[in-house]
Design a protein around this motif. Structure first.
Motif, PDB file in Angstrom:
ATOM      1  N   VAL A   1       0.839  -1.201   0.000  1.00  0.00           N
ATOM      2  CA  VAL A   1       0.000   0.000   0.000  1.00  0.00           C
ATOM      3  C   VAL A   1       0.874   1.251   0.000  1.00  0.00           C
ATOM      4  CG1 VAL A   1      -1.652   1.334   1.378  1.00  0.00           C
ATOM      5  CG2 VAL A   1      -1.985  -1.101   1.075  1.00  0.00           C
ATOM      6  N   ASP A   2       1.953   1.207   0.798  1.00  0.00           N
ATOM      7  CA  ASP A   2       2.872   2.355   0.831  1.00  0.00           C
ATOM      8  C   ASP A   2       3.446   2.610  -0.553  1.00  0.00           C
ATOM      9  OD1 ASP A   2       2.452   2.406   3.510  1.00  0.00           O
ATOM     10  OD2 ASP A   2       4.300   1.372   4.041  1.00  0.00           O
ATOM     11  N   LEU A   3       3.869   1.517  -1.193  1.00  0.00           N
ATOM     12  CA  LEU A   3       4.483   1.637  -2.520  1.00  0.00           C
ATOM     13  C   LEU A   3       3.509   2.267  -3.513  1.00  0.00           C
ATOM     14  CD1 LEU A   3       7.062   0.829  -4.119  1.00  0.00           C
ATOM     15  CD2 LEU A   3       5.881  -1.257  -4.753  1.00  0.00           C
ATOM     16  N   LEU A   4       2.270   1.774  -3.477  1.00  0.00           N
ATOM     17  CA  LEU A   4       1.256   2.294  -4.397  1.00  0.00           C
ATOM     18  C   LEU A   4       0.916   3.747  -4.069  1.00  0.00           C
ATOM     19  CD1 LEU A   4      -0.534   1.447  -6.765  1.00  0.00           C
ATOM     20  CD2 LEU A   4      -2.235   0.665  -5.135  1.00  0.00           C
ATOM     21  N   SER A   5       0.860   4.044  -2.775  1.00  0.00           N
ATOM     22  CA  SER A   5       0.535   5.411  -2.363  1.00  0.00           C
ATOM     23  C   SER A   5       1.585   6.403  -2.849  1.00  0.00           C
ATOM     24  CB  SER A   5       0.432   5.501  -0.841  1.00  0.00           C
ATOM     25  OG  SER A   5      -0.568   4.652  -0.381  1.00  0.00           O
ATOM     26  N   ARG A   6       2.824   5.931  -2.972  1.00  0.00           N
ATOM     27  CA  ARG A   6       3.897   6.829  -3.385  1.00  0.00           C
ATOM     28  C   ARG A   6       4.036   6.938  -4.896  1.00  0.00           C
ATOM     29  NH1 ARG A   6       8.296   4.998   1.109  1.00  0.00           N
ATOM     30  NH2 ARG A   6       6.852   5.216   2.827  1.00  0.00           N
ATOM     31  N   SER A   7       3.141   6.255  -5.618  1.00  0.00           N
ATOM     32  CA  SER A   7       3.259   6.287  -7.074  1.00  0.00           C
ATOM     33  C   SER A   7       2.802   7.621  -7.646  1.00  0.00           C
ATOM     34  CB  SER A   7       2.413   5.170  -7.671  1.00  0.00           C
ATOM     35  OG  SER A   7       1.043   5.468  -7.502  1.00  0.00           O
ATOM     36  N   GLU A   8       2.214   8.466  -6.797  1.00  0.00           N
ATOM     37  CA  GLU A   8       1.728   9.779  -7.233  1.00  0.00           C
ATOM     38  C   GLU A   8       0.468   9.675  -8.078  1.00  0.00           C
ATOM     39  OE1 GLU A   8       2.697  13.283  -6.726  1.00  0.00           O
ATOM     40  OE2 GLU A   8       3.236  12.104  -4.986  1.00  0.00           O
ATOM     41  N   LEU A   9       0.019   8.463  -8.348  1.00  0.00           N
ATOM     42  CA  LEU A   9      -1.234   8.303  -9.070  1.00  0.00           C
ATOM     43  C   LEU A   9      -2.369   8.382  -8.052  1.00  0.00           C
ATOM     44  CD1 LEU A   9      -0.258   5.279 -11.293  1.00  0.00           C
ATOM     45  CD2 LEU A   9      -1.026   7.461 -12.182  1.00  0.00           C
ATOM     46  N   PRO A  10      -3.509   8.970  -8.432  1.00  0.00           N
ATOM     47  CA  PRO A  10      -4.618   8.969  -7.481  1.00  0.00           C
ATOM     48  C   PRO A  10      -5.141   7.538  -7.279  1.00  0.00           C
ATOM     49  CG  PRO A  10      -5.283   9.956  -9.574  1.00  0.00           C
ATOM     50  CD  PRO A  10      -3.815   9.681  -9.678  1.00  0.00           C
TER      51      PRO A  10
END
Lengths: 257, 345
Positions: A54-63
């Motif tokens: 989840v952290d990794l995805l949250s940091r993708s800058e994509l909404p």
């Protein structure tokens, strides 16, 4: 005395791992395959030993839209413009029968995509790990890309999870069909092939993901919705007053009986 | 003491329970608890069974002991970090946020609301009349459930009697070993009661009041049941795997259900039932049923048409402060209707 010893041991347990990981920089990759063929790859740099999916995805800058209502972690409803508009609709709005389309979660293991047996909240990614997301029915995996390929295609690394990066994730053309087979072997990322340290001109302290304290890794999520207007609470107070009246009437009826 | 007709009371239960089942919005849940509480108090006044369910409500107060740590330690998301645990600790490792704690509080509130509603319902319902609502062809099941429902209260009463008798004889219960003189008579008493119950059921002709049918009719019934179930199954399969022609799946499901209802109706006709006392349907039962229909229909309509109104999540990007709709809030107050309609004495 025993209490003190216990406290010291507990503090040591908490602090020692955090101290050990303060200076080391790790990298994890993210591959997101959209239904229109667009492929997003993100290379994330972090200083903690591990971060969650989840952290990794949250940091993708994509909404990203998550659903936490299950109480067991996060469900990914929408990435970018693809997915379900939770809570306006069900998080699995396209999985109400067959075909069941949703954001499939994959992890790169031994050079192959493996459907993740864990949710993104429980999966721990260390240095060199790669996660994949595919909008589909779970039968297809994202194209195979190693961490080196992901990090090399990045125009700019996300240098600090606690600061807004200037670069957006790059959109790369989907690889050729021969390269996207889920079973084709892939060389494992090696330490020497890691992105150069020159990209990390930000001091290590800035890329540190707080493990024992500090800011939430979810700080890259979109800004919080504004709190509701005070009118809502005036209305709530009115309804509470009505409830009080009902309770009083019921109490009088009971006492009068 | 019967507070309402069992059908009206069941309609209140279904409508009220819909709120905690469909939403985790804290304000609507709090209003539901506030509205259900006067109902419980009213029912408690007229129902001797309420004391037993009161302990369930007290027990429900402890749900937060489980929901808050569970949520706080398993979901590591949020903006307001309270403290952190080493990330290498499996499952619980990571940040502990205020949002996750609030989510745990709300999950506990949901459970508490549901338990309060069910405790209120059970305090006011006549379980035997409730069981009489079971379809005629399921009468075996009805009798079994009625025996099961009375098992715990009978056991508790027997345990109390044995304990009193042992205390009179000078026995003092201090540890686990002292429980043996309580356990053995409880077990033998339970077996004796079971044998007595079986004999009395046999004496009353249990299982013998089914009209006999011919072999061909029996075969037809079995074949029809099988066909109905297969049709329903085929309908579900079609609906799930052929999304382009879902109507066919729905039609098959409908056909299977209709055939099954027909078979059940035919089976029900074989059972001869007599009723000594019929439930009285009063004007207040009509009022409660209609208001419950409004409440349940309203909540269901909002859930189907505007689910965002019922949604609340403390996690980002949502605001920690819940929004509130006055109309929906007023609708939840209908849960309190029985407190104003019930006959008090």
């Amino acid at each position: 005395m025993r209490k003190k010893l216990f406290l010291i041991t507990l503090i040591a347990l908490v602090l020692i791992p955090a101290m050990g990981q303060a200076q080391k920089l790790n990298h994890a990759g993210l591959v997101i395959q959209f239904p229109d063929g667009q492929l997003e790859t993100v290379c994330v740099e972090f200083s903690a030993d591990e971060i969650s999916g989840v952290d990794l995805l949250s940091r993708s800058e994509l909404p990203v839209t998550f659903d936490y209502s299950s109480g067991l972690g996060a469900t990914v409803c929408k990435i970018g413009e693809t997915g379900c508009n939770y809570p306006g609709e069900n998080c699995f709005c396209r999985c109400q029968g067959s075909p069941c389309i949703y954001w499939n979660y994959w992890m790169l293991k031994d050079g192959q995509w493996v459907y993740s047996p864990l949710g993104a909240g429980n999966r721990r990614l260390g240095d060199g790990d790669v996660d994949g997301w595919f909008w589909g029915d779970g039968q297809q995996s994202p194209p195979l890309l190693s961490l080196d390929e992901i990090c090399q295609t990045e125009t700019e690394l996300f240098t600090s999870p606690l600061e807004t990066p200037t670069a957006q994730p790059t959109a790369t053309p989907p690889p050729s069909p021969t390269a996207t087979g889920p079973v084709s072997p892939l060389p494992l990322p090696t330490a020497t092939a890691r992105p150069p340290a020159a990209t990390t001109d930000t001091p290590a302290a800035k890329v540190f993901i707080p493990v024992t304290s500090g800011e939430s890794p979810a700080s890259k999520t979109p800004p919080a919705n504004p709190p509701p207007s005070s009118d809502s609470y005036v209305g709530f107070a009115g309804v509470l007053a009505a409830l009080g009246l009902i309770a009083l009437t019921a109490w009088r009826r009971r006492k009068g009986a | 003491m019967i507070v309402f007709h069992v059908i009206a009371w069941v309609s209140w239960l279904a409508a009220s329970a819909m709120i905690p089942l469909l939403t985790q919005h804290p304000l609507y849940l709090l209003l539901t608890v506030g509205a259900a509480w006067p109902v419980y108090q009213t029912v408690r006044q007229v129902s001797p069974e309420a004391a037993m369910w009161g302990s369930l409500i007290k027990l429900a107060g402890f749900v937060w002991l489980f929901t808050v740590p569970f949520s706080a330690l398993s979901v590591h998301v949020g903006r307001i970090v309270l403290f952190g645990l080493p990330i290498h600790w499996p499952i619980v490792g990571g940040i502990v946020t205020l949002e996750a704690v609030i989510q745990g509080l709300i999950a506990g509130l949901k459970l508490f609301t549901l338990l309060l509603i069910f405790a209120t319902f059970n305090s006011g319902v006549d379980h035997y009349r409730l069981l009489r609502l079971t379809p005629a062809f399921l009468y075996h099941l009805g009798v079994i459930i009625s025996i099961a429902v009375t098992f715990v209260p009978q056991m508790m009463a027997a345990g109390r009697e044995i304990r009193e008798a042992q205390t009179i004889r000078g026995h003092r219960f201090r540890g686990l070993r002292d429980l043996l003189p309580l356990f053995v008579p409880l077990l033998t008493g339970g077996l004796e009661r079971a044998v007595g119950l079986a004999e009395s059921m046999e004496a009353r002709g249990f299982g013998g009041n089914v009209r006999s049918i011919s072999d061909s009719e029996e075969l037809l019934t079995k074949f029809s049941t099988l066909a109905a179930l297969l049709l329903a199954l085929a309908g579900v399969f079609w609906y799930s795997y052929f999304s382009a022609t879902r109507e066919i799946g729905l039609a098959l499901m409908g056909l299977g259900t209709a055939l099954l209802v027909g078979v059940f109706w035919r089976l029900g006709r074989r059972v001869e039932r007599t009723r000594y006392r019929r439930g009285v349907w009063r004007r207040r039962d009509t009022a409660l049923a209609l208001i419950s229909l409004t409440l349940g229909g309203g909540v269901l309509a909002v859930w189907l048409a505007h689910p965002a109104l019922l949604h609340y999540s403390p996690y980002p990007p949502h605001s920690l402060w819940p929004d509130f709709n006055v109309g929906l809030g007023l609708l939840t107050l209908l849960v309190a209707t029985p407190a104003l309609l019930a006959e008090t004495r």
